[in-house]
Motif scaffolding. Structure first.
Motif, mmCIF file in Angstrom:
data_model
loop_
_atom_site.group_PDB
_atom_site.id
_atom_site.type_symbol
_atom_site.label_atom_id
_atom_site.label_comp_id
_atom_site.label_asym_id
_atom_site.label_seq_id
_atom_site.Cartn_x
_atom_site.Cartn_y
_atom_site.Cartn_z
ATOM 1 N N ARG A 345 0.799 -1.237 0.000
ATOM 2 C CA ARG A 345 0.000 0.000 0.000
ATOM 3 C C ARG A 345 0.831 1.286 0.000
ATOM 4 N NH1 ARG A 345 -4.222 -1.418 4.858
ATOM 5 N NH2 ARG A 345 -5.016 -3.367 4.029
ATOM 6 N N LEU A 399 -2.227 2.837 5.256
ATOM 7 C CA LEU A 399 -1.080 2.286 4.506
ATOM 8 C C LEU A 399 -0.446 1.102 5.232
ATOM 9 C CD1 LEU A 399 0.736 5.642 3.542
ATOM 10 C CD2 LEU A 399 -1.033 4.407 2.291
ATOM 11 N N ASN A 440 5.097 -0.500 -2.414
ATOM 12 C CA ASN A 440 4.335 -0.893 -3.595
ATOM 13 C C ASN A 440 5.051 -1.840 -4.569
ATOM 14 O OD1 ASN A 440 3.151 0.304 -6.536
ATOM 15 N ND2 ASN A 440 1.686 -0.199 -4.921
#
Ligand SMILES: C[S@@+](CC[C@H](N)C(=O)[O-])C[C@H]1O[C@@H](n2cnc3c(N)ncnc32)[C@H](O)[C@@H]1O
Length: 541
Positions: A345, A399, A440
């Motif tokens: 994330r 996140l 990511n």
């Protein structure tokens, strides 16, 4: 400066077919390095070597007396020349060949004239009428306009375009299309979703074909599984019957001198909704290789009937068929296991304010691919170029995930890594912090945003790291990128099988050979007895 000018007046009458191809090849080599590099990248210019062009042309089977050929993005004209010369060499050649060549780059038009001139001459010596049309136009713009007009009542199309082409031979330009680019928008007007220019070319070409028309194209392999190519793949497989795929074993050789690092394939398909029962897969080591292996597989092994993503699997030989047979024993999907795979994330440039190079108070670990080393998580990585930590505050909660068990897989494997899928178990005991951030460039397996059962996670890591899964993965993914969609498309052993596997092993203690042996013993007692389809070595095209 190398002289690429051709004196048309003095093209000698005794030019043979080989001369035509050789001249084109000499020109291609001479132009390398001499080409305007702006055009080269703007127009995606990588020219096809003559042997590859001839291999592609040899796939056409058209027996029409009048053959209409399309070459979109003709470059130096190598592909249509190979097609025309191929038809001239037939025992029963056609009576009339018409070529329509599109090319956008001014500087190449004189070379296409030269190639047309050769074709005309060769056809004449074989008693065949030849008509060449050069369209110095943008193929996307013209193709879209043609197809839009074709749908109206008063079609102003040229005769050959109205009737459709019998053969299309393409090495389309390769360029990613941004959503606000004109090419992308034009293609969308006629229902074509193209994330890359080459796909736009293929989609237009297939629409411009007559029923039963043939398409042969050399393209990057990315359309076989890339998530952005899903709509194209579906349209393509719906409109065209895939007949043959040709692979070059050497990853970079085909366009080596042009620095094309994509894995290329040749795809041959006919315009028909009737599926071929079998697909021929040929493989050569490189472009000069006249000897290649031919393998025939059932269509369902190449495109799995229930695959929502319509991936194209390339099963190259009997080893590949055994891999398919072994994997097909597993029917469990990630959804059945209630497991999800997502990309990490934390997109670092978006969260820049919260990233810290070293851990400090009120931060939690942030894991990048660099933290996965030799099959384990090594954190922190002091002095690394990437941050090691992310601030744990209410702005970053979306996140982060709880500090529990996860399976991590790098999204891009590095060149040094032997395997495409590198799976590592994330174990919470290493870290006192309550949460963790995955960057990511990592995929992570989880259960609704929470961790996995530790034994199940361990079994999953073992399965993903097996040579079996790696070999299967390579059949549909030709690049080093591992998408979450790819991981979702694999079938898995059942939960109890994974748990049994996970309960048995200490991951770090196992060599690859030991892991593979364990997988075989635990999961594949039947695999050895499966028979593969036919396989033979073939000389020539
Ligand atoms: C990959 S090269 C292949 C050239 C040639 N077919 C061959 O195989 O050697 C692609 C060609 O498409 C041309 N091209 C790029 N964009 C184009 C467009 N929109 N319309 C027509 N041609 C285009 C480039 O100038 C280039 O010559």
């Amino acid at each position: 400066m190398i002289n690429t000018h051709v004196d048309y007046e003095n093209v000698s009458q005794e030019h043979t077919i080989q001369d035509a191809m050789q001249q084109g090849e000499l020109l291609r080599m001479a132009m390398r390095g001499e080409m305007n590099s702006e055009n080269k990248s703007a127009f995606g210019q990588f020219f096809t070597p003559a042997p590859v062009a001839q291999l592609m042309a040899s796939m056409f089977t058209c027996q029409e007396p009048v053959i209409r050929i399309l070459d979109a993005g003709a470059g130096l004209g190598t592909l249509f020349t190979a097609a025309v010369t191929g038809f001239c060499q037939r025992e029963t050649p056609p009576e009339h060949i018409l070529v329509t060549a599109y090319e956008i780059d001014d500087s190449l038009i004189e070379h296409i004239h030269r190639a047309m001139h050769h074709c005309e001459h060769i056809c004449a010596t074989h008693g065949i009428k030849f008509t060449g049309t050069i369209k110095h136009e943008d193929f996307i713009e013209s193709g879209v306009a043609l197809l839009s007009q074709a749908n109206t009542l008063f079609s102003p199309l040229d005769d050959e375009e109205a009737a459709g082409f019998h053969c299309a031979i393409l090495n389309p330009p390769y360029k990613k299309l941004q959503s606000d680019w004109l090419e992308k928008q034009r293609l969308q007007e006629i229902g074509i979703e193209a994330s890359n220019l080459y796909v736009g070319f293929l989609a237009l070409a297939m629409k411009l074909l007559a029923p039963l028309g043939e398409l042969v194209a050399i393209t990057p392999r990315s359309f076989c599984n890339g998530p952005y190519f899903k709509k194209f793949r579906r349209d393509f497989l719906h409109t065209m019957a895939l007949q043959r795929l040709h692979m070059f074993e050497s990853r970079t050789h085909t366009f080596k001198a042009d620095e094309v690092l994509q894995e290329n394939i040749i795809v041959y398909a006919t315009k028909s909704q009737e599926r071929a029962e079998q697909v021929i897969i040929t493989t050569s080591s490189d472009i000069e290789d006249d000897l290649f292996s031919t393998y025939t597989v059932n269509y369902q092994q190449v495109i799995h009937p229930n695959d929502p993503h319509s991936f194209i699997h390339i099963v190259q030989d009997s080893d590949g068929a055994q891999v398919v047979a072994a994997i097909s024993q597993f029917h469990t999907t990630l959804a059945d296991l209630h497991i999800t795979v997502s990309t990490g994330r934390v997109v670092d440039f978006r969260a820049a304010d919260y990233l810290r190079m070293e851990p400090e108070a009120a931060t939690v670990p942030l894991l990048y691919p660099l933290h996965l080393q030799h099959g384990v998580v090594r954190w922190p990585s002091p002095g690394s170029k990437k941050p090691n930590a992310i601030v744990d505050t209410y702005q970053t909660q979306s996140l982060l995930v709880p500090n529990e068990h996860y399976v991590l897989v790098k999204r891009f494997s590095s060149k040094e890594e032997k395997k495409r899928i590198v799976a590592v178990l994330y174990e919470p005991d290493q870290f006192p912090q309550p949460r963790v951030g995955f960057e990511n460039h990592l995929n992570y397996f989880h259960q609704e945003g929470q961790g996995l059962d530790p034994i199940l996670a361990r079994g999953l890591v073992a399965y993903l790291n097996s040579s079996l899964v790696d070999a299967y993965f390579r059949q549909f993914n030709g690049h080093t990128q591992v998408n979450a969609t790819d991981l979702r498309s694999i079938t898995y052993p059942t939960r109890s099988q994974l748990e049994a596997l996970g309960g048995q092993i200490k991951l770090q203690a196992l060599s690859q050979a030991e892991l593979d042996e364990l997988i075989k013993k635990e999961l594949l007692p039947m695999a050895e007895s499966e028979e593969g389809p036919t396989h033979q070595l073939t000389q020539g095209k």
